[in-house]
Design a protein around this motif. Structure first.
Motif, short mmCIF file in Angstrom:
data_model
loop_
_atom_site.label_atom_id
_atom_site.label_comp_id
_atom_site.label_asym_id
_atom_site.label_seq_id
_atom_site.Cartn_x
_atom_site.Cartn_y
_atom_site.Cartn_z
N PHE A 92 -10.83 31.45 -19.47
CA PHE A 92 -10.38 32.09 -20.70
C PHE A 92 -11.41 31.99 -21.82
CE2 PHE A 92 -6.56 31.07 -18.34
CZ PHE A 92 -5.85 32.26 -18.41
N LEU A 93 -12.21 30.92 -21.80
CA LEU A 93 -13.28 30.72 -22.79
C LEU A 93 -14.50 30.20 -22.07
CD1 LEU A 93 -11.26 28.87 -25.60
CD2 LEU A 93 -12.06 31.24 -25.70
N THR A 94 -15.67 30.53 -22.56
CA THR A 94 -16.88 29.94 -22.00
C THR A 94 -16.99 28.48 -22.45
OG1 THR A 94 -18.30 30.52 -23.86
CG2 THR A 94 -18.02 32.18 -22.12
N SER A 95 -17.75 27.71 -21.71
CA SER A 95 -17.93 26.30 -22.09
C SER A 95 -18.65 26.20 -23.43
CB SER A 95 -18.71 25.55 -21.00
OG SER A 95 -19.96 26.17 -20.76
N ASP A 96 -19.53 27.16 -23.73
CA ASP A 96 -20.23 27.14 -25.02
C ASP A 96 -19.25 27.36 -26.17
OD1 ASP A 96 -22.67 26.70 -23.87
OD2 ASP A 96 -23.30 28.80 -23.92
N THR A 97 -18.28 28.26 -25.99
CA THR A 97 -17.27 28.49 -27.03
C THR A 97 -16.41 27.27 -27.22
OG1 THR A 97 -17.25 30.88 -26.62
CG2 THR A 97 -15.34 29.94 -27.73
N VAL A 98 -15.99 26.64 -26.13
CA VAL A 98 -15.19 25.41 -26.22
C VAL A 98 -15.95 24.35 -26.98
CG1 VAL A 98 -14.19 23.50 -24.89
CG2 VAL A 98 -13.81 25.86 -24.16
N ARG A 99 -17.22 24.19 -26.65
CA ARG A 99 -18.04 23.18 -27.32
C ARG A 99 -18.17 23.47 -28.82
NH1 ARG A 99 -22.19 24.05 -24.65
NH2 ARG A 99 -21.55 22.80 -22.87
N MET A 100 -18.35 24.73 -29.16
CA MET A 100 -18.49 25.10 -30.57
C MET A 100 -17.21 24.81 -31.34
SD MET A 100 -19.51 28.77 -32.30
CE MET A 100 -18.15 29.68 -31.58
N PHE A 101 -16.05 25.13 -30.77
CA PHE A 101 -14.79 24.98 -31.49
C PHE A 101 -14.34 23.52 -31.55
CE2 PHE A 101 -14.62 29.42 -31.81
CZ PHE A 101 -13.55 29.77 -32.63
N THR B 30 -14.57 15.96 -41.06
CA THR B 30 -14.35 15.72 -39.64
C THR B 30 -13.90 16.98 -38.91
OG1 THR B 30 -12.03 15.08 -40.01
CG2 THR B 30 -13.69 13.32 -40.06
N TRP B 31 -13.70 18.07 -39.63
CA TRP B 31 -13.12 19.28 -39.02
C TRP B 31 -14.12 20.02 -38.15
CZ3 TRP B 31 -8.22 20.30 -38.48
CH2 TRP B 31 -7.31 19.66 -39.33
N ALA B 32 -13.60 20.40 -36.97
CA ALA B 32 -14.29 21.36 -36.11
C ALA B 32 -13.73 22.73 -36.48
CB ALA B 32 -14.04 21.01 -34.65
N LEU B 33 -13.65 23.65 -35.53
CA LEU B 33 -13.06 24.97 -35.79
C LEU B 33 -11.64 24.99 -35.26
CD1 LEU B 33 -16.08 27.31 -34.94
CD2 LEU B 33 -15.46 26.24 -37.13
N GLY B 34 -10.69 24.75 -36.16
CA GLY B 34 -9.29 24.63 -35.76
C GLY B 34 -8.92 23.20 -35.43
N TRP B 35 -9.72 22.56 -34.61
CA TRP B 35 -9.46 21.17 -34.20
C TRP B 35 -10.02 20.19 -35.23
CZ3 TRP B 35 -6.42 20.65 -30.04
CH2 TRP B 35 -6.40 21.68 -29.09
N GLU C 180 -15.73 11.53 -28.86
CA GLU C 180 -15.72 12.87 -28.27
C GLU C 180 -14.34 13.51 -28.34
OE1 GLU C 180 -18.47 14.55 -26.96
OE2 GLU C 180 -19.47 12.89 -27.98
N SER C 181 -13.34 12.76 -28.80
CA SER C 181 -11.98 13.27 -28.84
C SER C 181 -11.79 14.29 -29.94
CB SER C 181 -11.00 12.11 -29.08
OG SER C 181 -11.12 11.12 -28.08
N TYR C 182 -10.83 15.17 -29.75
CA TYR C 182 -10.45 16.13 -30.77
C TYR C 182 -8.97 16.46 -30.60
CZ TYR C 182 -11.28 19.48 -26.94
OH TYR C 182 -11.27 20.15 -25.73
#
Length: 323
Positions: free
Chosen positions: A272-281, A292-297, A314-316
């Motif tokens: 559903f998502l590329t690993s690069d997109t997961v890493r970015m978000f 501490t905010w990522a994108l959404g997480w 590494e947790s989110y």
């Protein structure tokens, strides 16, 4: 007080029995001390659920329905990542939404400040206030969106982070205007149905009411028990379909969604998502110093983290007020 408890362990060889007992005791403690009438929890890995728990009843009444694995919780702000942020992740990697374009380009009646982008709003640093009780003076979704578009900024965009429902209301409007489709339909077509999350839904309806855990006795605004409808008041006047709150789901469905992110964008063999997109978000957005905010997480903070003391750097994750 008789507290119903159920623990299903699918992979006992992966878990320390003493820690299982301790985890059960933590959930039971919070129910017995009436922090909440019931709670559910799950441990999962890349292959699926390893163990899951149910503790308590739908309400504090002695004869209230025992919590079941088929029951739905109001997810509150978990909606932000389970619907809105994930949709933006999907469309951004397809090139259908530019996370770095000014929100003003799609919502022209909103601030023309080019620093306010979808990325900034995802990371809660777009300058908007945290929470405004719009429901006290507005009666429908359109009025809520208009009010947010006219809202004064509380701080300079990208200068700090302030967790904001208002920013997510804008993100939902951005999605709907970009694709000409209501948010609940985008969620259904791109997340719920493809991922098989059939017990995750906005506005579940009367037929599911007996399986929905009530949220609170609201004497201040509704004057009744909030049961089978979204708890968040702003989401309520938006008819239960809002980008910041509104989803209801079972424990298994939330675990399935989490498994997709844990598997770098793959669920049940489908990507559903590329690993690069997961890493970015899931990585800190680094748009403002110290956030501490990522994108959404959100990510683990060095001190005073709401995730406690035992999660790795590494947790989110995300918190929901009721769910």
């Amino acid at each position: 007080m008789n507290t119903p408890i159920r623990c299903d362990v699918a992979r006992p060889e992966l878990l320390d029995e003493k820690l299982l007992v301790r985890a059960t005791a933590v959930l039971e403690h919070h129910v017995q001390f009436q922090v909440t009438p019931c709670a559910s929890a799950a441990i999962l890995n890349r292959e699926g659920i390893v163990a899951k728990w149910l503790v308590g009843r739908h309400t504090y009444a002695a004869d209230a329905k025992e919590l079941g694995f088929e029951d739905l919780f109001d997810l509150a702000s978990v909606t932000k990542v389970m619907a809105t942020a994930t949709l933006l992740a999907m469309f951004s990697e397809r090139g259908e939404i530019d996370l770095d374009a000014a929100v003003h380009a799609i919502i022209p009646e909103f601030s023309a400040d080019a620093r306010i982008t979808a990325r900034a709003l995802l990371a809660h640093c777009g300058g908007l206030p945290a929470h405004i009780h719009l429901y006290k003076r507005l009666i429908d979704r359109e009025e809520v969106v208009r009010a947010v578009c006219k809202m004064d900024l509380e701080y300079a965009p990208l200068s700090k982070s302030v967790y904001s429902d208002m920013g997510y209301i804008l993100l939902g409007e951005l999605l709907e205007r970009r694709f000409g489709v209501p948010l609940n339909e985008l969620f259904r077509d791109f997340i719920r149905e493809p991922m098989g999350l059939y017990e995750t839904v906005f506005s579940p309806g009367e037929s599911a009411r007996s399986r929905i855990v009530p949220t609170e006795q609201d004497l201040a605004w509704r004057g009744r028990l909030v049961h089978g409808e979204v708890h968040d008041e702003n989401a309520s006047v938006m008819r239960g379909v809002a980008p910041h709150a509104g989803l209801f789901a079972t424990l298994d469905n939330v675990a399935g969604f989490a498994q997709m992110w844990l598997n770098q964008g793959v669920l049940n063999g489908k990507r559903f998502l590329t690993s690069d997109t997961v890493r970015m978000f899931r990585s800190r957005a680094m748009l403002d110093d110290g956030s501490t905010w990522a994108l959404g997480w959100d990510t683990v903070s060095a001190e005073g983290s709401t995730s406690g003391q035992h999660f790795s750097n590494e947790s989110y994750g995300i918190l929901g007020f009721t769910g």
